[in-house]
Scaffold this motif. Structure first.
Motif, PDB file in Angstrom:
ATOM      1  N   GLY A  31       8.634  19.545  23.008  1.00 37.91           N
ATOM      2  CA  GLY A  31       8.950  19.594  24.435  1.00 37.91           C
ATOM      3  C   GLY A  31      10.437  19.642  24.717  1.00 37.91           C
ATOM      4  N   LEU A  32      11.239  19.975  23.715  1.00 43.10           N
ATOM      5  CA  LEU A  32      12.690  20.039  23.891  1.00 43.10           C
ATOM      6  C   LEU A  32      13.098  21.398  24.442  1.00 43.10           C
ATOM      7  CD1 LEU A  32      13.705  18.422  20.497  1.00 43.10           C
ATOM      8  CD2 LEU A  32      13.788  17.342  22.756  1.00 43.10           C
ATOM      9  N   ARG A  33      14.017  21.361  25.397  1.00 44.93           N
ATOM     10  CA  ARG A  33      14.558  22.589  25.978  1.00 44.93           C
ATOM     11  C   ARG A  33      15.830  22.211  26.736  1.00 44.93           C
ATOM     12  NH1 ARG A  33      10.116  21.132  29.301  1.00 44.93           N
ATOM     13  NH2 ARG A  33      10.723  20.847  31.469  1.00 44.93           N
ATOM     14  N   PRO A  34      16.616  23.189  27.167  1.00 46.55           N
ATOM     15  CA  PRO A  34      17.799  22.849  27.961  1.00 46.55           C
ATOM     16  C   PRO A  34      17.398  22.004  29.169  1.00 46.55           C
ATOM     17  CG  PRO A  34      17.873  25.147  27.331  1.00 46.55           C
ATOM     18  CD  PRO A  34      16.505  24.632  26.938  1.00 46.55           C
ATOM     19  N   GLY A  35      18.085  20.919  29.357  1.00 47.69           N
ATOM     20  CA  GLY A  35      17.759  20.014  30.460  1.00 47.69           C
ATOM     21  C   GLY A  35      16.756  18.938  30.081  1.00 47.69           C
ATOM     22  N   ARG A  36      16.067  19.072  28.961  1.00 37.12           N
ATOM     23  CA  ARG A  36      15.145  18.046  28.470  1.00 37.12           C
ATOM     24  C   ARG A  36      15.478  17.848  26.998  1.00 37.12           C
ATOM     25  NH1 ARG A  36      10.423  15.317  29.520  1.00 37.12           N
ATOM     26  NH2 ARG A  36       9.973  16.434  31.424  1.00 37.12           N
ATOM     27  N   LEU A  37      16.287  16.823  26.735  1.00 35.93           N
ATOM     28  CA  LEU A  37      16.806  16.600  25.394  1.00 35.93           C
ATOM     29  C   LEU A  37      16.104  15.452  24.668  1.00 35.93           C
ATOM     30  CD1 LEU A  37      20.601  17.026  26.219  1.00 35.93           C
ATOM     31  CD2 LEU A  37      18.935  18.764  25.556  1.00 35.93           C
ATOM     32  N   GLY A  93      10.240  17.204   9.799  1.00 35.84           N
ATOM     33  CA  GLY A  93      10.231  18.443  10.556  1.00 35.84           C
ATOM     34  C   GLY A  93      10.830  18.266  11.941  1.00 35.84           C
ATOM     35  N   ALA A  94      10.503  17.143  12.582  1.00 33.37           N
ATOM     36  CA  ALA A  94      11.052  16.875  13.916  1.00 33.37           C
ATOM     37  C   ALA A  94      12.565  16.715  13.848  1.00 33.37           C
ATOM     38  CB  ALA A  94      10.404  15.627  14.504  1.00 33.37           C
ATOM     39  N   GLU A  95      13.049  15.976  12.866  1.00 30.71           N
ATOM     40  CA  GLU A  95      14.493  15.777  12.747  1.00 30.71           C
ATOM     41  C   GLU A  95      15.213  17.078  12.425  1.00 30.71           C
ATOM     42  OE1 GLU A  95      14.953  12.521   9.999  1.00 30.71           O
ATOM     43  OE2 GLU A  95      14.534  11.046  11.575  1.00 30.71           O
ATOM     44  N   ARG A  96      14.591  17.948  11.656  1.00 26.97           N
ATOM     45  CA  ARG A  96      15.196  19.237  11.299  1.00 26.97           C
ATOM     46  C   ARG A  96      15.365  20.114  12.545  1.00 26.97           C
ATOM     47  NH1 ARG A  96      15.480  22.582   6.497  1.00 26.97           N
ATOM     48  NH2 ARG A  96      15.493  20.692   5.272  1.00 26.97           N
ATOM     49  N   ALA A  97      14.521  19.924  13.553  1.00 26.15           N
ATOM     50  CA  ALA A  97      14.554  20.762  14.755  1.00 26.15           C
ATOM     51  C   ALA A  97      15.547  20.282  15.808  1.00 26.15           C
ATOM     52  CB  ALA A  97      13.157  20.822  15.376  1.00 26.15           C
ATOM     53  N   LEU A  98      16.100  19.089  15.640  1.00 23.07           N
ATOM     54  CA  LEU A  98      17.006  18.546  16.649  1.00 23.07           C
ATOM     55  C   LEU A  98      18.349  19.263  16.651  1.00 23.07           C
ATOM     56  CD1 LEU A  98      16.417  14.707  16.189  1.00 23.07           C
ATOM     57  CD2 LEU A  98      15.360  16.253  17.857  1.00 23.07           C
ATOM     58  N   LEU A  99      18.875  19.456  17.852  1.00 29.18           N
ATOM     59  CA  LEU A  99      20.216  19.984  18.055  1.00 29.18           C
ATOM     60  C   LEU A  99      21.106  18.836  18.522  1.00 29.18           C
ATOM     61  CD1 LEU A  99      19.375  23.313  19.948  1.00 29.18           C
ATOM     62  CD2 LEU A  99      19.860  23.009  17.508  1.00 29.18           C
ATOM     63  N   PRO A 100      22.423  18.988  18.470  1.00 30.68           N
ATOM     64  CA  PRO A 100      23.294  17.915  18.958  1.00 30.68           C
ATOM     65  C   PRO A 100      22.915  17.502  20.381  1.00 30.68           C
ATOM     66  CG  PRO A 100      24.583  19.573  17.816  1.00 30.68           C
ATOM     67  CD  PRO A 100      23.178  20.125  17.949  1.00 30.68           C
ATOM     68  N   GLY A 101      22.772  16.211  20.590  1.00 30.71           N
ATOM     69  CA  GLY A 101      22.389  15.674  21.901  1.00 30.71           C
ATOM     70  C   GLY A 101      20.901  15.425  22.048  1.00 30.71           C
ATOM     71  N   ASP A 102      20.060  16.032  21.214  1.00 30.98           N
ATOM     72  CA  ASP A 102      18.613  15.808  21.268  1.00 30.98           C
ATOM     73  C   ASP A 102      18.270  14.464  20.638  1.00 30.98           C
ATOM     74  OD1 ASP A 102      18.178  18.378  22.291  1.00 30.98           O
ATOM     75  OD2 ASP A 102      17.674  19.222  20.330  1.00 30.98           O
ATOM     76  N   VAL A 103      17.207  13.843  21.142  1.00 32.35           N
ATOM     77  CA  VAL A 103      16.707  12.604  20.543  1.00 32.35           C
ATOM     78  C   VAL A 103      15.182  12.640  20.519  1.00 32.35           C
ATOM     79  CG1 VAL A 103      18.683  11.164  21.192  1.00 32.35           C
ATOM     80  CG2 VAL A 103      16.744  11.367  22.737  1.00 32.35           C
ATOM     81  N   LEU A 104      14.627  11.962  19.531  1.00 28.92           N
ATOM     82  CA  LEU A 104      13.181  11.771  19.484  1.00 28.92           C
ATOM     83  C   LEU A 104      12.866  10.509  20.267  1.00 28.92           C
ATOM     84  CD1 LEU A 104      12.529  12.536  15.720  1.00 28.92           C
ATOM     85  CD2 LEU A 104      12.174  14.052  17.672  1.00 28.92           C
ATOM     86  N   ASP A 105      11.885  10.575  21.135  1.00 25.94           N
ATOM     87  CA  ASP A 105      11.492   9.411  21.910  1.00 25.94           C
ATOM     88  C   ASP A 105      11.065   8.294  20.982  1.00 25.94           C
ATOM     89  OD1 ASP A 105       9.831   7.535  23.433  1.00 25.94           O
ATOM     90  OD2 ASP A 105      10.050   8.970  25.065  1.00 25.94           O
ATOM     91  N   ALA A 106      11.703   7.141  21.089  1.00 27.88           N
ATOM     92  CA  ALA A 106      11.444   6.008  20.189  1.00 27.88           C
ATOM     93  C   ALA A 106       9.993   5.534  20.284  1.00 27.88           C
ATOM     94  CB  ALA A 106      12.395   4.866  20.511  1.00 27.88           C
TER      95      ALA A 106
END
Length: 87
Positions: free
Chosen positions: A14-20, A69-82
């Motif tokens: 669910g990551l996209r510009p504006g939803r990090l 896989g989730a961590e590999r997809a992260l861009l700077p500023g993205d976070v995985l919901d704890a």
């Protein structure tokens, strides 16, 4: 992961510009779907898992990213919901 696989993984999270911050972890595809081979490759590489579900049409599979896989997809500023990705 290829650039296309990272794009698919980000969509699944669910990551996209504006939803990090991630808010989900799933993608549905079956044989013949344009993205099926990429998801199968991610499963083979340990970046995702797949399973059947009684609520999906016959032949479709539910793909879920592993933490790697989730961590590999992260861009700077993205976070995985704890809540979804506890340490």
């Amino acid at each position: 992961m290829t650039a296309r696989q990272i794009e698919l993984a980000r969509h699944a999270l669910g990551l996209r510009p504006g939803r990090l911050r991630s808010f989900r972890n799933h993608f549905v595809a079956g044989p013949g779907h344009v993205d099926f081979a990429d998801w199968d490759a991610m499963v083979a590489a340990g970046f995702a898992t797949k399973r059947t579900s009684s609520v999906l049409p016959p032949g479709d599979l539910m793909f879920h990213l592993t933490r790697a896989g989730a961590e590999r997809a992260l861009l700077p500023g993205d976070v995985l919901d704890a809540e979804d990705w506890p340490r």
